[in-house]
Enzyme design. Structure first.
Site, PDB file in Angstrom:
ATOM      1  N   CYS A 128       4.121  -3.770   3.134  1.00  0.00           N
ATOM      2  CA  CYS A 128       4.615  -4.006   1.768  1.00  0.00           C
ATOM      3  C   CYS A 128       5.014  -2.724   1.041  1.00  0.00           C
ATOM      4  O   CYS A 128       5.988  -2.717   0.288  1.00  0.00           O
ATOM      5  CB  CYS A 128       3.603  -4.818   0.982  1.00  0.00           C
ATOM      6  SG  CYS A 128       3.545  -6.521   1.595  1.00  0.00           S
ATOM      7  N   LYS A 137       4.341 -12.351  -5.242  1.00  0.00           N
ATOM      8  CA  LYS A 137       5.396 -12.530  -4.262  1.00  0.00           C
ATOM      9  C   LYS A 137       4.864 -13.260  -3.045  1.00  0.00           C
ATOM     10  O   LYS A 137       3.689 -13.145  -2.719  1.00  0.00           O
ATOM     11  CB  LYS A 137       5.966 -11.176  -3.859  1.00  0.00           C
ATOM     12  CG  LYS A 137       4.902 -10.284  -3.256  1.00  0.00           C
ATOM     13  CD  LYS A 137       5.393  -8.895  -2.984  1.00  0.00           C
ATOM     14  CE  LYS A 137       4.301  -8.043  -2.396  1.00  0.00           C
ATOM     15  NZ  LYS A 137       3.751  -8.526  -1.115  1.00  0.00           N
ATOM     16  N   ASP A 142      -0.294  -4.629  -3.826  1.00  0.00           N
ATOM     17  CA  ASP A 142      -1.200  -5.520  -3.077  1.00  0.00           C
ATOM     18  C   ASP A 142      -2.617  -4.969  -2.860  1.00  0.00           C
ATOM     19  O   ASP A 142      -3.158  -5.077  -1.744  1.00  0.00           O
ATOM     20  CB  ASP A 142      -0.576  -5.889  -1.718  1.00  0.00           C
ATOM     21  CG  ASP A 142       0.752  -6.626  -1.848  1.00  0.00           C
ATOM     22  OD1 ASP A 142       1.208  -6.833  -2.992  1.00  0.00           O
ATOM     23  OD2 ASP A 142       1.336  -6.982  -0.816  1.00  0.00           O
TER      24      ASP A 142
HETATM   25  C1  VGL Z   1       1.180  -7.492   3.627  1.00  0.00           C
HETATM   26  C2  VGL Z   1       1.189  -8.467   5.691  1.00  0.00           C
HETATM   27  C3  VGL Z   1       1.299  -9.718   5.127  1.00  0.00           C
HETATM   28  C4  VGL Z   1       1.101  -6.228   2.825  1.00  0.00           C
HETATM   29  C5  VGL Z   1       1.300  -8.731   3.033  1.00  0.00           C
HETATM   30  O1  VGL Z   1       0.715  -6.283   1.644  1.00  0.00           O
HETATM   31  O2  VGL Z   1       1.428  -5.146   3.390  1.00  0.00           O
HETATM   32  N1  VGL Z   1       1.144  -7.371   4.948  1.00  0.00           N
HETATM   33  N2  VGL Z   1       1.353  -9.840   3.791  1.00  0.00           N
END
Ligand code: VGL
Ligand code: ZN
Length: 198
Positions: free
Chosen positions: A152, A107, A9
């Site tokens: 994540c 995702k 991410d």
């Molecule tokens: C994430 C919160 C919401 C992350 C993704 O990538 O850690 N955190 N969506």
């Protein structure tokens, strides 16, 4: 032992100036780019939500960002709207080398379920397909970097151990959100579960 680098991410919304900015999120780019040559298998993940996603606080009545709610699969943090499919915030952070990636996993597309882990949705049973891919490639060990360490990255690391991989998280190439002490708790939980912290 075939090693895969899983880059979690590293997107505009998780970097300074983004909707769910992680402090210092952009500081990891140099380290992540430099590591890519050391791994025969390289995977990028992308948080990727429809506009009506149930993890967004503004899709709930009177809910503040960073408050929590109960979902059928457990407690869910309600986040600021982030990583909406196709938005500028959902794009990989400028400066991240994405050319080397063998695979990109997206995702969080199901509006009813959040998905922190690169392997499973938060219902802990719906698979993203990453495990099957890594098995096909003969991968036995994973090195995880990216955002956010305490969400994540952590959930991906814990699932990786459960699936039988040797998992290392590179702390210096990851950054956390640290919501109510979640950073320290995540490091302890990962260590206790057999994740190697480097
Ligand atoms: C994430 C919160 C919401 C992350 C993704 O990538 O850690 N955190 N969506
Ligand atoms: Zn998300």
């Amino acid at each position: 032992m075939t090693q895969a680098l899983i880059m979690i991410d590293i997107q505009n919304d998780f970097c300074p100036g983004g909707a769910l900015a992680v402090e210092g999120g952009d500081e990891i780019l140099g380290a992540v780019n430099a590591m890519q040559n050391d791994f025969p298998v390289r995977v990028l993940t992308q948080d990727w939500h429809p506009s009506n996603h149930s993890s967004f606080a503004d899709n709930h009545d009177d809910a503040d960002p960073y408050s929590t709610t109960e979902m059928p699969y457990g407690t869910q943090v309600l986040w600021p709207r982030h990583c909406v499919i196709g938005s500028a915030g959902s794009a990989f952070k400028t400066g991240l080398n994405t050319d080397t990636a063998d695979m990109i996993v997206r995702k969080g597309y199901n509006p009813e379920i959040d998905s922190y882990s690169a392997f499973f949705e938060n219902d802990h049973s719906t698979q993203t397909g990453l495990h099957g891919y890594l098995q096909e490639r003969g991968v036995k060990a994973l090195t995880l970097v990216g955002l956010a360490t305490d969400f994540c990255v952590k959930f991906s690391a814990l699932d990786g151990v459960k699936l039988g991989y040797t998992v290392t998280v590179i702390e210096s190439a990851s950054r956390g959100i640290d919501l109510g002490g979640s950073m320290e708790a995540a490091l302890i939980e990962m260590k206790d579960s057999g994740v190697l912290l480097a």
